[in-house]
Design a protein around this motif. Structure first.
Motif, PDB file in Angstrom:
ATOM      1  N   GLN A   1      37.922 -27.500   9.746  1.00 58.70           N
ATOM      2  CA  GLN A   1      37.996 -26.269   8.968  1.00 58.70           C
ATOM      3  C   GLN A   1      36.874 -26.212   7.935  1.00 58.70           C
ATOM      4  O   GLN A   1      36.301 -25.142   7.696  1.00 58.70           O
ATOM      5  CB  GLN A   1      39.359 -26.167   8.282  1.00 58.70           C
ATOM      6  CG  GLN A   1      40.508 -25.900   9.229  1.00 58.70           C
ATOM      7  CD  GLN A   1      41.856 -25.948   8.538  1.00 58.70           C
ATOM      8  OE1 GLN A   1      42.031 -26.658   7.532  1.00 58.70           O
ATOM      9  NE2 GLN A   1      42.822 -25.205   9.059  1.00 58.70           N
ATOM     10  N   THR A   2      36.554 -27.339   7.331  1.00 61.01           N
ATOM     11  CA  THR A   2      35.449 -27.359   6.368  1.00 61.01           C
ATOM     12  C   THR A   2      34.128 -27.013   7.040  1.00 61.01           C
ATOM     13  O   THR A   2      33.331 -26.234   6.504  1.00 61.01           O
ATOM     14  CB  THR A   2      35.354 -28.743   5.702  1.00 61.01           C
ATOM     15  OG1 THR A   2      36.601 -29.051   5.061  1.00 61.01           O
ATOM     16  CG2 THR A   2      34.241 -28.770   4.671  1.00 61.01           C
ATOM     17  N   PHE A   3      33.918 -27.585   8.214  1.00 59.18           N
ATOM     18  CA  PHE A   3      32.686 -27.274   8.927  1.00 59.18           C
ATOM     19  C   PHE A   3      32.680 -25.824   9.386  1.00 59.18           C
ATOM     20  O   PHE A   3      31.661 -25.141   9.280  1.00 59.18           O
ATOM     21  CB  PHE A   3      32.540 -28.210  10.133  1.00 59.18           C
ATOM     22  CG  PHE A   3      31.320 -27.915  10.969  1.00 59.18           C
ATOM     23  CD1 PHE A   3      30.080 -28.399  10.590  1.00 59.18           C
ATOM     24  CD2 PHE A   3      31.416 -27.151  12.118  1.00 59.18           C
ATOM     25  CE1 PHE A   3      28.950 -28.127  11.349  1.00 59.18           C
ATOM     26  CE2 PHE A   3      30.296 -26.867  12.880  1.00 59.18           C
ATOM     27  CZ  PHE A   3      29.061 -27.361  12.498  1.00 59.18           C
ATOM     28  N   ARG A   4      33.827 -25.345   9.887  1.00 66.22           N
ATOM     29  CA  ARG A   4      33.887 -24.001  10.465  1.00 66.22           C
ATOM     30  C   ARG A   4      33.725 -22.917   9.416  1.00 66.22           C
ATOM     31  O   ARG A   4      33.012 -21.928   9.631  1.00 66.22           O
ATOM     32  CB  ARG A   4      35.229 -23.824  11.200  1.00 66.22           C
ATOM     33  CG  ARG A   4      35.565 -22.406  11.632  1.00 66.22           C
ATOM     34  CD  ARG A   4      34.598 -21.909  12.689  1.00 66.22           C
ATOM     35  NE  ARG A   4      34.905 -20.551  13.102  1.00 66.22           N
ATOM     36  CZ  ARG A   4      34.518 -19.459  12.475  1.00 66.22           C
ATOM     37  NH1 ARG A   4      33.780 -19.579  11.375  1.00 66.22           N
ATOM     38  NH2 ARG A   4      34.837 -18.262  12.911  1.00 66.22           N
ATOM     39  N   PHE A   5      34.340 -23.060   8.262  1.00 64.27           N
ATOM     40  CA  PHE A   5      34.371 -21.981   7.287  1.00 64.27           C
ATOM     41  C   PHE A   5      33.441 -22.186   6.093  1.00 64.27           C
ATOM     42  O   PHE A   5      33.197 -21.242   5.340  1.00 64.27           O
ATOM     43  CB  PHE A   5      35.808 -21.781   6.766  1.00 64.27           C
ATOM     44  CG  PHE A   5      36.776 -21.363   7.826  1.00 64.27           C
ATOM     45  CD1 PHE A   5      36.776 -20.067   8.308  1.00 64.27           C
ATOM     46  CD2 PHE A   5      37.677 -22.269   8.364  1.00 64.27           C
ATOM     47  CE1 PHE A   5      37.672 -19.667   9.292  1.00 64.27           C
ATOM     48  CE2 PHE A   5      38.575 -21.880   9.349  1.00 64.27           C
ATOM     49  CZ  PHE A   5      38.573 -20.578   9.825  1.00 64.27           C
ATOM     50  N   VAL A   6      32.927 -23.396   5.897  1.00 64.29           N
ATOM     51  CA  VAL A   6      32.074 -23.661   4.733  1.00 64.29           C
ATOM     52  C   VAL A   6      30.643 -23.983   5.160  1.00 64.29           C
ATOM     53  O   VAL A   6      29.685 -23.366   4.677  1.00 64.29           O
ATOM     54  CB  VAL A   6      32.641 -24.818   3.885  1.00 64.29           C
ATOM     55  CG1 VAL A   6      31.710 -25.119   2.706  1.00 64.29           C
ATOM     56  CG2 VAL A   6      34.039 -24.471   3.394  1.00 64.29           C
ATOM     57  N   ILE A   7      30.491 -24.940   6.069  1.00 61.26           N
ATOM     58  CA  ILE A   7      29.157 -25.414   6.423  1.00 61.26           C
ATOM     59  C   ILE A   7      28.488 -24.497   7.445  1.00 61.26           C
ATOM     60  O   ILE A   7      27.331 -24.094   7.272  1.00 61.26           O
ATOM     61  CB  ILE A   7      29.228 -26.861   6.959  1.00 61.26           C
ATOM     62  CG1 ILE A   7      29.830 -27.781   5.901  1.00 61.26           C
ATOM     63  CG2 ILE A   7      27.841 -27.343   7.372  1.00 61.26           C
ATOM     64  CD1 ILE A   7      30.056 -29.198   6.383  1.00 61.26           C
ATOM     65  N   PHE A   8      29.212 -24.160   8.515  1.00 63.33           N
ATOM     66  CA  PHE A   8      28.598 -23.406   9.600  1.00 63.33           C
ATOM     67  C   PHE A   8      28.051 -22.049   9.159  1.00 63.33           C
ATOM     68  O   PHE A   8      26.945 -21.672   9.567  1.00 63.33           O
ATOM     69  CB  PHE A   8      29.585 -23.227  10.755  1.00 63.33           C
ATOM     70  CG  PHE A   8      28.990 -22.547  11.951  1.00 63.33           C
ATOM     71  CD1 PHE A   8      28.129 -23.228  12.794  1.00 63.33           C
ATOM     72  CD2 PHE A   8      29.272 -21.216  12.217  1.00 63.33           C
ATOM     73  CE1 PHE A   8      27.570 -22.602  13.904  1.00 63.33           C
ATOM     74  CE2 PHE A   8      28.717 -20.578  13.313  1.00 63.33           C
ATOM     75  CZ  PHE A   8      27.864 -21.280  14.161  1.00 63.33           C
ATOM     76  N   PRO A   9      28.772 -21.249   8.345  1.00 61.57           N
ATOM     77  CA  PRO A   9      28.176 -19.972   7.905  1.00 61.57           C
ATOM     78  C   PRO A   9      26.865 -20.147   7.150  1.00 61.57           C
ATOM     79  O   PRO A   9      26.007 -19.251   7.178  1.00 61.57           O
ATOM     80  CB  PRO A   9      29.264 -19.375   7.005  1.00 61.57           C
ATOM     81  CG  PRO A   9      30.536 -19.984   7.488  1.00 61.57           C
ATOM     82  CD  PRO A   9      30.173 -21.384   7.888  1.00 61.57           C
ATOM     83  N   THR A  10      26.699 -21.294   6.489  1.00 62.61           N
ATOM     84  CA  THR A  10      25.468 -21.533   5.738  1.00 62.61           C
ATOM     85  C   THR A  10      24.297 -21.857   6.651  1.00 62.61           C
ATOM     86  O   THR A  10      23.164 -21.397   6.424  1.00 62.61           O
ATOM     87  CB  THR A  10      25.678 -22.690   4.739  1.00 62.61           C
ATOM     88  OG1 THR A  10      26.775 -22.367   3.872  1.00 62.61           O
ATOM     89  CG2 THR A  10      24.433 -22.918   3.903  1.00 62.61           C
ATOM     90  N   ILE A  11      24.547 -22.635   7.698  1.00 59.65           N
ATOM     91  CA  ILE A  11      23.455 -23.085   8.557  1.00 59.65           C
ATOM     92  C   ILE A  11      23.283 -22.207   9.796  1.00 59.65           C
ATOM     93  O   ILE A  11      22.331 -22.425  10.561  1.00 59.65           O
ATOM     94  CB  ILE A  11      23.680 -24.547   8.999  1.00 59.65           C
ATOM     95  CG1 ILE A  11      24.949 -24.644   9.862  1.00 59.65           C
ATOM     96  CG2 ILE A  11      23.763 -25.460   7.798  1.00 59.65           C
ATOM     97  CD1 ILE A  11      25.169 -26.030  10.429  1.00 59.65           C
ATOM     98  N   ALA A  12      24.167 -21.233  10.001  1.00 63.27           N
ATOM     99  CA  ALA A  12      24.081 -20.403  11.218  1.00 63.27           C
ATOM    100  C   ALA A  12      22.742 -19.680  11.348  1.00 63.27           C
ATOM    101  O   ALA A  12      22.141 -19.691  12.438  1.00 63.27           O
ATOM    102  CB  ALA A  12      25.243 -19.417  11.252  1.00 63.27           C
ATOM    103  N   PRO A  13      22.223 -19.034  10.296  1.00 59.22           N
ATOM    104  CA  PRO A  13      20.906 -18.389  10.453  1.00 59.22           C
ATOM    105  C   PRO A  13      19.799 -19.374  10.815  1.00 59.22           C
ATOM    106  O   PRO A  13      18.925 -19.056  11.629  1.00 59.22           O
ATOM    107  CB  PRO A  13      20.669 -17.746   9.085  1.00 59.22           C
ATOM    108  CG  PRO A  13      22.015 -17.584   8.491  1.00 59.22           C
ATOM    109  CD  PRO A  13      22.804 -18.754   8.961  1.00 59.22           C
TER     110      PRO A  13
END
Length: 293
Positions: free
Chosen positions: A198-210
């Motif tokens: 959940q931390t990766f899905r909702f916190v980290i991934f939105p930051t690194i997606a672009p």
């Protein structure tokens, strides 16, 4: 200190602020003219010669050159293998960037330097090395041969070569974003009871997606135009393992210059589209980074 001494800097300050700032480079018109002139010599004139040579063909001749079954098969292989290689690089490039940013271990600087090896290594050397490694008599190929797995002289070898040359684009695009990511948000999510996923899905991934999308587009664009590392490991069989750059080289060797430029113009069009996508993704990433800050 007297009142005149105190007021002197105040009197000079506004006048100094009105002075135009000195620029390191000359004026806008001169620099713009030099930029246009330089780009014209290096980029625009060669590309325009490519297009003008293609115009010597009639529409029927152009369509025959760019849409023959052999050329279409090379398009499918080139773009399909490039897409698969870029997808693989997104996954493993993220893992490599994550390890380099989040962990400390012996030899980290060496591994970090090895990531840039495909940038410095000549593509022909990379192709020969991969062929010697993955051929049926190579170190890896000899182990896979008894199981009927062939990694060289077919489409598998093409994908592996494209993965090799595209990995640094993903790693170097994602790595600075991970370094700038706020770990406090991850700690807050953990304190609130979020799992690692959940931390990766909702916190980290939105930051690194672009950054991931930009790295994917750059790796894909790099793979589409790759030639040197692929021809040694592909087998170069028509309709099976023949990439589009090899089609262009073959037409040039047959003195079919107009046909070669026609296929090159098609690849050039796809390259422009990819560049527009990359620029749009980078602009989106900058806007997201500015909004986050």
């Amino acid at each position: 200190m007297t009142a005149a001494a105190i007021s002197a800097p105040l009197a000079v300050g506004p006048a100094a602020r009105k002075r135009p700032a000195r620029r390191v480079l000359p004026g806008f018109k001169l620099t713009l003219g030099y930029t246009v002139f330089y780009l014209s010599i290096i980029v625009l004139i060669p590309l325009s010669a490519l297009v003008f040579k293609t115009f010597t063909l009639t529409w029927a001749q152009f369509w025959t050159a760019v849409a023959s079954p052999r050329v279409v098969a090379s398009y499918q292989l080139t773009f399909g293998a490039s897409f698969v290689a870029a997808l693989v690089n997104v996954v493993f490039g993220l893992l490599v960037a994550w390890v380099l940013v989040r962990y400390q271990f012996p030899g980290k600087k060496i591994i970090d330097a090895l990531v840039d090896l495909p940038f410095a290594l000549p593509t022909a050397v990379a192709g020969i090395s991969l062929t010697a490694l993955l051929a049926s008599n190579g170190w890896v190929g000899a182990l896979l041969e008894p199981y009927g797995i062939q990694m060289a002289f077919n489409r598998n070898g093409i994908v592996i070569a494209l993965i090799f040359i595209g990995l640094p684009f993903v790693v170097r695009t994602v790595q600075p974003v991970l370094e700038d990511a706020e770990k406090e948000l991850e700690e807050a999510a953990t304190c609130l009871g979020a799992t690692r996923f959940q931390t990766f899905r909702f916190v980290i991934f939105p930051t690194i997606a672009p950054a991931l999308l930009t790295g994917f587009a750059m790796a894909f664009a790099r793979a589409v135009g790759e030639y040197g590392s692929v021809i040694f490991i592909a087998g170069n069989m028509p309709m099976i393992s023949e990439i589009t750059p090899l089609i262009i080289i073959g037409k040039l060797e047959q003195y079919d210059y107009a046909g070669a430029t026609a296929v090159a113009v098609v690849m050039l069009g796809f390259s422009f589209i990819l560049l527009l996508i990359i620029n749009a993704l980078q602009a989106w990433q900058r806007r997201r980074s500015g909004a986050a800050s």
